[in-house]
Design a protein around this motif. Structure first.
Motif, mmCIF file in Angstrom:
data_model
loop_
_atom_site.group_PDB
_atom_site.id
_atom_site.type_symbol
_atom_site.label_atom_id
_atom_site.label_comp_id
_atom_site.label_asym_id
_atom_site.label_seq_id
_atom_site.Cartn_x
_atom_site.Cartn_y
_atom_site.Cartn_z
ATOM 1 N N ASP A 1 -21.382 57.134 11.937
ATOM 2 C CA ASP A 1 -22.676 56.660 12.446
ATOM 3 C C ASP A 1 -23.773 56.960 11.436
ATOM 4 N N VAL A 2 -24.052 55.986 10.575
ATOM 5 C CA VAL A 2 -25.074 56.116 9.535
ATOM 6 C C VAL A 2 -26.080 54.981 9.730
ATOM 7 N N ARG A 3 -27.385 55.328 9.764
ATOM 8 C CA ARG A 3 -28.420 54.325 10.000
ATOM 9 C C ARG A 3 -29.586 54.539 9.034
ATOM 10 N N THR A 4 -30.340 53.468 8.795
ATOM 11 C CA THR A 4 -31.584 53.560 8.044
ATOM 12 C C THR A 4 -32.734 53.413 9.029
ATOM 13 N N GLU A 5 -33.523 54.465 9.199
ATOM 14 C CA GLU A 5 -34.604 54.485 10.179
ATOM 15 C C GLU A 5 -35.789 55.267 9.646
ATOM 16 N N ASP A 6 -36.998 54.707 9.810
ATOM 17 C CA ASP A 6 -38.255 55.374 9.429
ATOM 18 C C ASP A 6 -38.271 55.807 7.970
ATOM 19 N N GLY A 7 -37.654 55.021 7.097
ATOM 20 C CA GLY A 7 -37.664 55.333 5.677
ATOM 21 C C GLY A 7 -36.640 56.371 5.254
ATOM 22 N N TYR A 8 -35.802 56.814 6.181
ATOM 23 C CA TYR A 8 -34.759 57.803 5.888
ATOM 24 C C TYR A 8 -33.387 57.214 6.187
ATOM 25 N N ASP B 1 -30.623 69.828 30.144
ATOM 26 C CA ASP B 1 -29.602 68.777 30.018
ATOM 27 C C ASP B 1 -29.902 67.888 28.817
ATOM 28 N N LEU B 2 -31.180 67.523 28.658
ATOM 29 C CA LEU B 2 -31.577 66.669 27.541
ATOM 30 C C LEU B 2 -31.267 67.350 26.216
ATOM 31 N N GLU B 3 -31.557 68.637 26.145
ATOM 32 C CA GLU B 3 -31.282 69.392 24.924
ATOM 33 C C GLU B 3 -29.797 69.356 24.593
ATOM 34 N N GLY B 4 -28.955 69.476 25.620
ATOM 35 C CA GLY B 4 -27.514 69.474 25.405
ATOM 36 C C GLY B 4 -26.959 68.109 25.033
ATOM 37 N N ARG B 5 -27.601 67.036 25.532
ATOM 38 C CA ARG B 5 -27.109 65.688 25.278
ATOM 39 C C ARG B 5 -27.666 65.072 24.000
ATOM 40 N N ALA B 6 -28.749 65.628 23.507
ATOM 41 C CA ALA B 6 -29.419 65.043 22.339
ATOM 42 C C ALA B 6 -28.521 65.111 21.106
ATOM 43 N N LYS B 7 -28.402 63.996 20.439
ATOM 44 C CA LYS B 7 -27.584 63.941 19.230
ATOM 45 C C LYS B 7 -28.237 64.712 18.089
ATOM 46 N N VAL B 8 -27.398 65.420 17.339
ATOM 47 C CA VAL B 8 -27.850 66.048 16.097
ATOM 48 C C VAL B 8 -27.719 65.015 14.980
ATOM 49 N N PHE B 9 -28.689 64.995 14.072
ATOM 50 C CA PHE B 9 -28.551 64.104 12.925
ATOM 51 C C PHE B 9 -29.205 64.725 11.698
ATOM 52 N N THR B 10 -28.754 64.270 10.548
ATOM 53 C CA THR B 10 -29.299 64.720 9.269
ATOM 54 C C THR B 10 -30.052 63.558 8.623
ATOM 55 N N SER B 11 -31.309 63.814 8.254
ATOM 56 C CA SER B 11 -32.126 62.806 7.582
ATOM 57 C C SER B 11 -32.201 63.127 6.098
ATOM 58 N N LEU B 12 -32.138 62.098 5.259
ATOM 59 C CA LEU B 12 -32.193 62.361 3.815
ATOM 60 C C LEU B 12 -32.757 61.184 3.046
ATOM 61 N N LYS B 13 -33.179 61.503 1.827
ATOM 62 C CA LYS B 13 -33.656 60.485 0.892
ATOM 63 C C LYS B 13 -33.047 60.749 -0.479
ATOM 64 N N THR B 14 -32.783 59.656 -1.208
ATOM 65 C CA THR B 14 -32.363 59.733 -2.610
ATOM 66 C C THR B 14 -33.108 58.639 -3.379
ATOM 67 N N GLU C 1 -34.562 64.812 -0.645
ATOM 68 C CA GLU C 1 -35.098 65.373 0.603
ATOM 69 C C GLU C 1 -34.009 65.324 1.663
ATOM 70 N N ILE C 2 -33.847 66.436 2.410
ATOM 71 C CA ILE C 2 -32.845 66.463 3.468
ATOM 72 C C ILE C 2 -33.262 67.451 4.553
ATOM 73 N N VAL D 1 -24.893 67.017 0.773
ATOM 74 C CA VAL D 1 -25.477 67.116 -0.569
ATOM 75 C C VAL D 1 -24.374 67.184 -1.631
ATOM 76 N N GLU D 2 -23.351 67.998 -1.376
ATOM 77 C CA GLU D 2 -22.245 68.150 -2.334
ATOM 78 C C GLU D 2 -21.499 66.830 -2.512
ATOM 79 N N TYR D 3 -21.263 66.123 -1.403
ATOM 80 C CA TYR D 3 -20.549 64.849 -1.450
ATOM 81 C C TYR D 3 -21.327 63.822 -2.277
ATOM 82 N N LEU D 4 -22.637 63.755 -2.066
ATOM 83 C CA LEU D 4 -23.450 62.787 -2.800
ATOM 84 C C LEU D 4 -23.575 63.148 -4.279
#
Length: 299
Positions: free
Chosen positions: A246-253, A217-230, A278-279, A266-269
Motif C-alpha cells: 500500500d503505497v500512495r502519493t498524497e499531499d506532496g509526500y 478504538d480510533l487510536e487502535g484502528r488508525a493505520k500507521v504510515f511512513t511519509s517521505l520525500k526524495t 525527509e521521512i 531508508v536503507e532499501y532506497l
C-alpha cells in the motif's frame, strides 16, 4: 448508565427519511462527536433528542428514562441553529430573560456561574449585537447551561470560529465535562478540532449510524504510515510499490501504509540510489479515517 440510548429512530419529511432506523449510545460523561456530511441527519437527530420534533418511530432514553419524562427533560440543555438572543439587549439581560423563562430561583447567581464557565464575565454588559461570532456561540452555550443540565447538545458550535475562538471553545467543553460532570453531544465538520476533545464518535450517513467508536478504538484502528520525500519521487514511488502493498502519493509526500520501519525504508532506497531527504512516521487521524470509511461504504 448511558446519557443517551436511541433504538430504531426514524423521522421522515414528505416521504423522505432524514433519520432512518438510527441507533445511538452516548455514555455518561462523554464528549460525543457526531459526524456526517450535510443532510446526513445530524441536526434532525439532535432535534428529536431535544423534543423539538416528534419521531415516526423508535425509542429515545435519557439517563435510563423515557425522553418524555418531565424530570429527565429538564436535565437537557441545547444550542441548535442559533442562540435566539435579542440583539439590542446586553449579554446579562438575554441570560436573565432565559433564566426567568426557565423559572430559576437564584437567577443572578446562576447567570454569574454560566458566564464564568464560558469566560464571559467581563462582557456581561455588552450588547449582543456587538459580540463577535465566537462570543455569540459562547453566550448560546451559557444559555444552554442555565439550570445546570446533565446533558448538553450542541449543533456546529465551532464552525466559523478563528483559531483562538476554537481553542477557547475546546477548553470550555472539556471543563463542562470534567469539572461540572456534564455529558456533551456535539456535531461538527471540523474533525481536526473535534479529535482534540472527543472521547466517543458516531458517524452517520443518510440518516443511518454507520459506526460508533471511542477515541481509544480510533487510536487502535488508525493505520500507521511512513511519509517521505526524495529528489526522484516518481522513481521512488515505483520502487516502493515493488516491495510494499500500500503505497500512495498524497499531499506532496509518498506514503507507505502499515509500515513504520523508517530505517528499513531508508536503507532499501539508498541501496537503489535514492537517498531520502525527509521521512517521518504518522498515524491516520479522524478526518482521514472518516474519509476512508465513507469511501468503503460507497464502494
Amino acid at each position: 448508565m448511558n446519557a443517551i440510548e436511541i433504538r430504531g429512530l426514524s423521522k421522515s419529511f414528505r416521504g423522505l427519511y432524514a433519520v432512518d432506523n438510527l441507533n445511538m449510545t452516548v455514555p455518561v460523561g462523554a464528549i460525543y462527536g457526531f459526524i456526517g456530511e450535510n443532510g446526513s441527519g445530524k441536526s434532525t437527530t439532535e432535534k428529536l433528542i431535544c423534543g423539538h420534533l416528534v419521531p415516526d418511530k423508535g425509542k429515545i432514553k435519557l439517563f435510563g428514562k423515557s425522553d418524555k419524562d418531565a424530570g429527565v427533560r429538564v436535565r437537557v440543555g441545547a444550542l441548535i441553529e442559533n442562540t435566539g438572543c435579542f440583539p439590542n439587549s446586553s449579554v446579562w439581560d438575554n441570560l436573565m430573560m432565559q433564566a426567568i423563562n426557565l423559572g430559576l430561583t437564584d437567577r443572578a447567581g446562576e447567570i454569574d456561574r454560566v458566564l464564568h464557565i464560558v469566560r464571559m464575565e467581563d462582557n456581561a454588559k455588552l450588547k449582543f449585537k456587538k459580540c463577535s461570532l465566537g462570543m455569540k456561540q459562547r453566550i448560546g452555550i451559557a444559555m444552554a447551561l442555565l439550570g445546570d443540565p446533565a446533558l448538553l447538545i450542541l449543533d456546529e458550535p465551532i464552525n466559523g470560529l478563528d483559531t483562538d475562538g476554537m481553542r477557547i471553545m475546546r477548553e470550555i467543553l472539556v471543563d463542562i465535562t470534567k469539572q461540572y460532570g456534564c455529558t456533551v453531544l456535539i456535531s461538527s465538520h471540523i474533525l481536526g478540532e473535534l479529535e482534540k476533545i472527543a472521547t466517543h464518535y458516531g458517524i452517520i450517513r443518510q440518516g443511518r449510524m454507520i459506526q460508533e467508536l471511542s477515541a481509544k478504538d480510533l487510536e487502535g484502528r488508525a493505520k500507521v504510515f511512513t511519509s517521505l520525500k526524495t529528489q526522484n519521487m516518481t522513481g521512488t514511488f515505483e520502487l516502493l510499490r515493488q516491495k510494499f502493498s500500500d503505497v500512495r502519493t498524497e499531499d506532496g509526500y509518498i506514503r507507505v501504509y502499515d509500515v513504520d520501519d523508517t530505517e528499513g525504508i531508508v536503507e532499501y532506497l539508498l541501496k537503489n540510489g535514492l537517498p531520502v531527504s525527509e521521512i517521518q512516521k504518522n498515524k491516520i487521524g479522524l478526518e482521514e479515517y472518516y474519509i476512508e470509511l465513507m469511501s468503503r461504504k460507497e464502494a
